[in-house]
Design an enzyme around this catalytic site. Structure first.
Site, short mmCIF file in Angstrom:
data_model
loop_
_atom_site.label_atom_id
_atom_site.label_comp_id
_atom_site.label_asym_id
_atom_site.label_seq_id
_atom_site.Cartn_x
_atom_site.Cartn_y
_atom_site.Cartn_z
N ARG A 276 0.81 -1.22 0.00
CA ARG A 276 0.00 0.00 0.00
C ARG A 276 0.85 1.28 0.00
O ARG A 276 0.53 2.24 -0.69
CB ARG A 276 -0.87 -0.02 1.26
CG ARG A 276 -1.92 1.06 1.31
CD ARG A 276 -2.56 1.12 2.70
NE ARG A 276 -2.90 -0.15 3.26
CZ ARG A 276 -4.12 -0.73 3.19
NH1 ARG A 276 -5.10 -0.11 2.58
NH2 ARG A 276 -4.34 -1.90 3.74
N CYS A 344 -26.55 -4.23 -6.62
CA CYS A 344 -27.75 -4.46 -5.82
C CYS A 344 -27.43 -4.96 -4.42
O CYS A 344 -27.73 -6.11 -4.06
CB CYS A 344 -28.68 -5.42 -6.55
SG CYS A 344 -29.26 -4.65 -8.05
N TYR A 373 -5.04 -2.31 -3.54
CA TYR A 373 -6.22 -3.11 -3.18
C TYR A 373 -7.48 -2.56 -3.84
O TYR A 373 -8.56 -2.59 -3.27
CB TYR A 373 -6.36 -3.19 -1.65
CG TYR A 373 -5.09 -3.69 -1.00
CD1 TYR A 373 -4.65 -4.98 -1.21
CD2 TYR A 373 -4.30 -2.85 -0.21
CE1 TYR A 373 -3.47 -5.44 -0.65
CE2 TYR A 373 -3.11 -3.30 0.35
CZ TYR A 373 -2.70 -4.60 0.13
OH TYR A 373 -1.52 -5.04 0.67
N1 LLP Z 1 3.30 -8.97 3.47
C1 LLP Z 1 2.33 -9.83 3.82
C2 LLP Z 1 2.68 -11.15 4.29
C3 LLP Z 1 0.98 -9.42 3.72
O1 LLP Z 1 0.02 -10.26 4.09
C4 LLP Z 1 0.67 -8.13 3.24
C5 LLP Z 1 -0.72 -7.67 3.13
C6 LLP Z 1 1.73 -7.28 2.87
C7 LLP Z 1 3.04 -7.73 3.01
C8 LLP Z 1 1.51 -5.89 2.33
O2 LLP Z 1 0.93 -5.08 3.28
P1 LLP Z 1 0.80 -3.50 3.01
O3 LLP Z 1 2.20 -2.94 2.99
O4 LLP Z 1 0.13 -3.32 1.71
O5 LLP Z 1 0.01 -3.01 4.14
N2 LLP Z 1 -7.15 -5.68 1.14
C9 LLP Z 1 -6.79 -4.96 2.34
C10 LLP Z 1 -5.34 -5.14 2.69
C11 LLP Z 1 -4.93 -6.59 2.84
C12 LLP Z 1 -3.48 -6.76 3.18
C13 LLP Z 1 -3.10 -8.18 3.16
N3 LLP Z 1 -1.71 -8.42 3.40
C14 LLP Z 1 -7.15 -3.49 2.18
O6 LLP Z 1 -7.68 -3.11 1.14
O7 LLP Z 1 -6.96 -2.69 3.10
#
Ligand code: LLP
Length: 424
Positions: A276, A344, A373
């Site tokens: 992110r 819907c 995401y």
């Molecule tokens: N590493 C692992 C093992 C993870 O499970 C994740 C995210 C990341 C790295 C990356 O995390 P970030 O830096 O993006 O926070 N769909 C959700 C977020 C799910 C994150 C899942 N794992 C949303 O839209 O907020």
């Protein structure tokens, strides 16, 4: 979101007016800014300057090949969680020795693919997975580098659906079992333990949970070394939050300072898996107002994007800023509206009672911070075709995924022979 700004009252992605893209590709569509990704990649690298750190971009955040290629251009590898993501990372030109494979449910086929590609490490999340990796590696006649992903039982203080580091979460090996399993890994044929991995959740807006998790990992490294085991690599995961609308996430420099204080003295190679943070604010979802509906208690602004295109508000109550593509006069009065999609379901909503400038049917708006995401979580629910993705660089742009053709979507399906016979 400085790479998305008004120029002559029209919202631009770098040098391209989003309205012009809407005319070209129709709405809704995702638009990504190369400059925004670039500045994040550079800022991340700067923050860890001098440390042996590698970015393994978390592919799940945005897996478009153009985005992956951009990450690779900045020297990033990949954190993948499926055979499909592995294939994407390799296709985008990411170096196998910078790819790590995480996830609680890797299949034998996926492990085989990882071993065949010769990736840097498999982040093992259970004893049973370790056994399977060992078996597959021996069958391939190779030695698999594994890191044990540890669940440090730390509350990440984020949305419950994106919290991963508590004992009740399915992820990682419980801290009290980690040392024993590490020792057994070292004694096992076909696998070599290269280190530990930890990831406690996503969209973290405070440093304390990182400090707690990293401290527990550091203590474990000391224990392992005291028992004569080698720990040369630490994968610190991702999780750093971004600003959607008023949050105050830690500054990257403070996050890096924490790593320097707690982790760097261990002298390990470091991997990071940001997703992110690198791409979230590098994308918007542009959508058109289809209808204004004055309800008894609410004013509904119905747009042509739905929860199938951007699921975050429906799934996590996420708040994304919404900006009109044509800048509103500074004296224009705002009034509350619910911005909803056509799907819907009552959950198909992007904003509730949000103060918004005057909007009319046909107007275009950008749903901000949709680079992570967003497109990756889209579905064809309600038989809605997947929307295009456009990448901008300066004044030029490219459609990096076209709008899905509804006939092609239907063409994937067929009716069984006996039904065809019925209609004869
Ligand atoms: N590493 C692992 C093992 C993870 O499970 C994740 C995210 C990341 C790295 C990356 O995390 P970030 O830096 O993006 O926070 N769909 C959700 C977020 C799910 C994150 C899942 N794992 C949303 O839209 O907020």
């Amino acid at each position: 979101m400085s790479d998305f700004a008004y120029v002559n009252a029209r919202l631009h992605a770098e040098g391209v007016a989003l309205e012009d893209l809407a005319t070209e590709v129709g709405t809704p569509f995702y638009c990504y800014s190369t400059a925004a990704m670039e500045s994040r990649c550079e800022a991340f690298a700067r923050a860890f300057d001098g440390l042996p750190a590698t970015v393994c971009y978390s592919v799940k955040a945005n897996s478009n090949l153009a985005v992956l290629r951009e990450m690779a251009r900045h020297g990033a590898g990949a954190d993948v969680v499926s055979g499909g993501e592995l294939a994407r990372a390799l296709k985008a030109g990411m170096a196998p020795d910078k790819i790590v494979f995480s996830g609680v449910g890797k299949t034998a086929g996926e492990i085989d693919a990882a071993l065949e590609a010769g990736i840097a490490q498999i982040n093992v999340e259970s004893e049973s997975e370790l056994v399977m990796v060992g078996e597959r590696a021996r069958a391939h006649g190779v030695d698999a580098a594994v890191a044990l992903r540890v669940n440090p039982d730390v509350d990440a203080d984020t949305h419950e659906k994106i919290s991963t580091g508590k004992v009740e979460d399915k992820f990682g090996i419980d801290l009290p079992h980690a040392a024993d399993l590490y020792a057994r890994t070292a004694a096992m044929e076909g696998v070599t333990p290269v280190g530990l991995a930890v990831h406690i959740g996503s969209q973290l807006t405070r440093l304390d949970p990182f400090r707690e998790a990293f401290s527990r990992i550091a203590a474990l490294v000391h224990d392992l070394r005291e028992s004569g085991l080698e720990v040369r690599r630490l994968d610190l995961g991702g999780g750093l939050g971004i600003v959607y609308d008023g949050e105050t996430p830690p500054h990257i420099a403070d996050y890096a300072a924490l790593v320097r204080e707690v982790i760097a003295p261990l002298g390990c190679e470091l991997l990071f898996e940001p997703g992110r943070w690198l791409v979230g604010n590098a994308g918007v979802l542009v959508t058109r107002v289809i209808r204004i509906k004055e309800g008894l208690s609410r004013r509904f602004v119905v747009v042509d994007a739905g929860m199938n295109d951007l699921l975050r508000p429906a799934l996590y109550d996420a708040r994304h800023r919404i900006l009109p593509l044509n800048e509103t006069a500074p004296d224009a009065e705002e009034s509350p509206a619910d911005v909803v999609g056509p799907v819907c379901e009552s959950g198909d909503s992007f904003a509730v009672a949000r103060p918004l400038p005057p909007l009319a049917e046909g107007d275009l708006v950008a749903i901000c911070s949709a680079g992570a995401y967003g497109a990756v979580m889209a579905s064809t629910y309600n038989s809605r075709a997947l929307v295009p993705e456009v990448m901008v660089r300066g004044k030029v742009h490219a459609v990096v995924r076209p709008r899905q053709d509804i006939d092609a979507l239907l063409g994937l399906e067929s009716v069984p022979g006996w039904q065809e016979a019925d209609t004869d």
